[in-house]
Structure formats: structure tokens, C-alpha cells
Design an enzyme around this catalytic site. Sequence first.
Site, PDB file in Angstrom:
ATOM      1  N   GLY A  78       1.113  -0.861  -0.038  1.00 45.94           N
ATOM      2  CA  GLY A  78      -0.180  -0.105   0.257  1.00 45.94           C
ATOM      3  C   GLY A  78       1.234   1.415  -0.099  1.00 45.94           C
ATOM      4  N   CYS A  79       0.368   2.600   0.140  1.00 43.02           N
ATOM      5  CA  CYS A  79       0.979   3.651   0.040  1.00 43.02           C
ATOM      6  C   CYS A  79       1.434   4.734   1.309  1.00 43.02           C
ATOM      7  CB  CYS A  79       0.713   4.662  -0.752  1.00 43.02           C
ATOM      8  SG  CYS A  79      -0.958   4.751  -0.552  1.00 43.02           S
ATOM      9  N   TYR A  80       1.041   4.528   1.995  1.00 44.69           N
ATOM     10  CA  TYR A  80       1.490   4.275   3.462  1.00 44.69           C
ATOM     11  C   TYR A  80       2.248   3.302   3.443  1.00 44.69           C
ATOM     12  CZ  TYR A  80      -2.584   8.172   4.080  1.00 44.69           C
ATOM     13  OH  TYR A  80      -3.070   9.433   4.250  1.00 44.69           O
ATOM     14  N   THR A 121       4.251   1.265   2.513  1.00 37.38           N
ATOM     15  CA  THR A 121       5.985   2.218   1.412  1.00 37.38           C
ATOM     16  C   THR A 121       6.320   3.077   1.845  1.00 37.38           C
ATOM     17  OG1 THR A 121       4.778   1.054  -0.417  1.00 37.38           O
ATOM     18  CG2 THR A 121       6.044   2.826  -0.856  1.00 37.38           C
TER      19      THR A 121
END
Length: 352
Positions: free
Chosen positions: A154-156, A158
Site C-alpha cells: 500500500g501507499c502509506y 511503502t
Amino acid sequence: MSSTAKRFRAGIVGGTGYTGAELLRLLVNHPEVEIACITSRSEDGTAVADMFPSLRGHLDLKFTVPDVARLAECDVVFFATPHNVAMRMMPELMAAGVRVIDLSADFRLRDADVWAHWYGETHTAPDLLAQAVYGLPERNREQIRQAQLVACPGCYPTAIQLGFLPLLEDSLIDPNQLIANAASGVSGAGRQAKIPMLMAEASDNFSAYGASGHRHLPEIEQGLADIANDPVSLTFVPHLLPMIRGIHATLYAPLRDPTLSLKNIQALFEERYADEPFVDVMPAGSHPQTRYTKGANYCRIALHRPLDRDVIVVLSVIDNLVKGASGQAVQNMNIMLGLPERAGLEGAALLP
């Protein structure tokens, strides 16, 4: 096949959202990969360039209904779908020998019960969870190279994992007192109608959400525990920024050794990421901004030690749609297919 023909065929399942659109933008310029098919049940028969006019002249495909036989003809298949879609198609694709990169959350967690708790339904392919390789290249590159199924982070997760990684690998911080304050642009919520994401609601505003528990938390703690080889405890509070793209994560952790200098920690980060093509450790004292990574597959990191106290502060910024999603997916694909890791991802960040 002509000398200019591309070598690999890629399929995309669910190409109408922001991550799907970003995959298309990156892949149409990839030197070794052609997009063979892109699916959407609701947009079957619609020309991709009609939905995304930015791709006019770059892609001459129509959306089609997902078909496993057609997808099985591809060298790699991306799932750019909401959670609970990939897990329903995955057993058949895996049996057909297809290599898959899933951008959804369906295979990020190894425990099916934990997944069910956070996503509110039973996982339909629990036997495949153990086969999925977590697609953080800076941590799992060799496993990704051999994987059939890669779960793209996921973005967070990463931004946060890359910020804490060198500190946990060298046991420099207390893993039970980690804090992450992270803020994302509105595109992180997906391409759908939600009142909080409307311009009149999000503009000129800043707000926290999910402070009592966010579904990215178990993914982040699982990844950090793998790095630390020990359980971790993270306080994670996400925020919504009044902008379209970008994540800024401010990370805090107490140092085990208060005599350790910021200069030594800076050197540790620079050494750890020296050979990583998409992690940039900025000069000590820098304050990276989200626009430093806008449209690019980079994570830019800076370190601080306020007043020389025993707390290290890590600033970590990414574009949530690129290094936080589709760019990282292409990076994983390059590793899986034996291509140069930078292929198709050389673009610099956009400014302004």
C-alpha cells in the site's frame, strides 16, 4: 517480430481507477512491454482513449470483460481493483501459470483471520496467502524475482517502511515505540464519488482519519516486524491533504543509544540505499516536499534529531499513485521479467 517489437505482454484487470490509469500511463512508454488487454465489466466495449483522452495516440484498446483464457496469454497480469476482486480470480490464474502483480490488499497480509477482521469478509483464497511475495523491492528483491504472485504494498506502508527500514535492520530504535504521522492527497481514496473527497469539502482543509485504527496498520506492522525480526508496535495516524497526489510521512522513534550521532545515522541510510534506484537519501537537515516526487517512482528521505535528544525523526515522501502503487508495480514487474529495474520509470518528478 521486428527489431522494434516489444517482448512482453501485460494485462490489466480493472483499469478504470486511478491506479489503473497510472499503470496505463507508465506502460505505454515502457520500452519492453505492450499492453495486451485491459478489463472492466462496466466499461466493456469502451475505447480506453475515450475514457482517458490523455492516452489518445498512445493506446488503441477497448475495455473487455475479464477472461482468464485471454489473461493467461499475457506474461504478467496486474490487478488494479478494489479489495476482494483479485482473490476470487487468483486460483484460476495461478493454476494457468500466470505471473500476477496485485495492487489491491487481497494478498498483503499473511493471516486470513487478520485480513477478515480489517476488511469485513472472509478471504476466499487463504491457501495462496503464503505463496504471495510482498512486493517491496528494497526488502524482497530476490523473492520477487522468482515469484508468481506479488502483493504490491500500500501507499502509506511503502513510505513508512522505507523510512524505518535501516533503523530496524540495525536495531537502532525501540520497536515498541514507533509513531507515524502520515498525510495523503485525495487520490489515495480512489476514483469514486465520496463527499469528503469533493473539492468543496477537501480544499482549504486538513484532517486526520482512522486514528483509532486504519486497515493499513496490520500491513505496516507485519512488514516492520519482518524487518526487525521481532514484534513491533506502531501508532499510525493518517491525514487527508487538500491536494491530488502525494504522501508525506513523519516518523518518530526513540534511539536505543542516545550517544549515536545524526551523522552516523545519515551515513547508515546513505549506505543502505546507495544501490537502490528509487530511494533518495537527501542531505542531512533537508525537508523533502511531496512535489519532489510528483509523478515519479521515488521515495525521498531526510533525517532529523531535534535538539540532539534521543528521538530520530524521519521524513519520507512519495507519490501515492507511483511509488505507492502503479510505479512500484512496474518496478516489481521489471524484476520478475528480468528487465532493467528502471525501465519505464526514468521520468523525473513534475514541477510545479
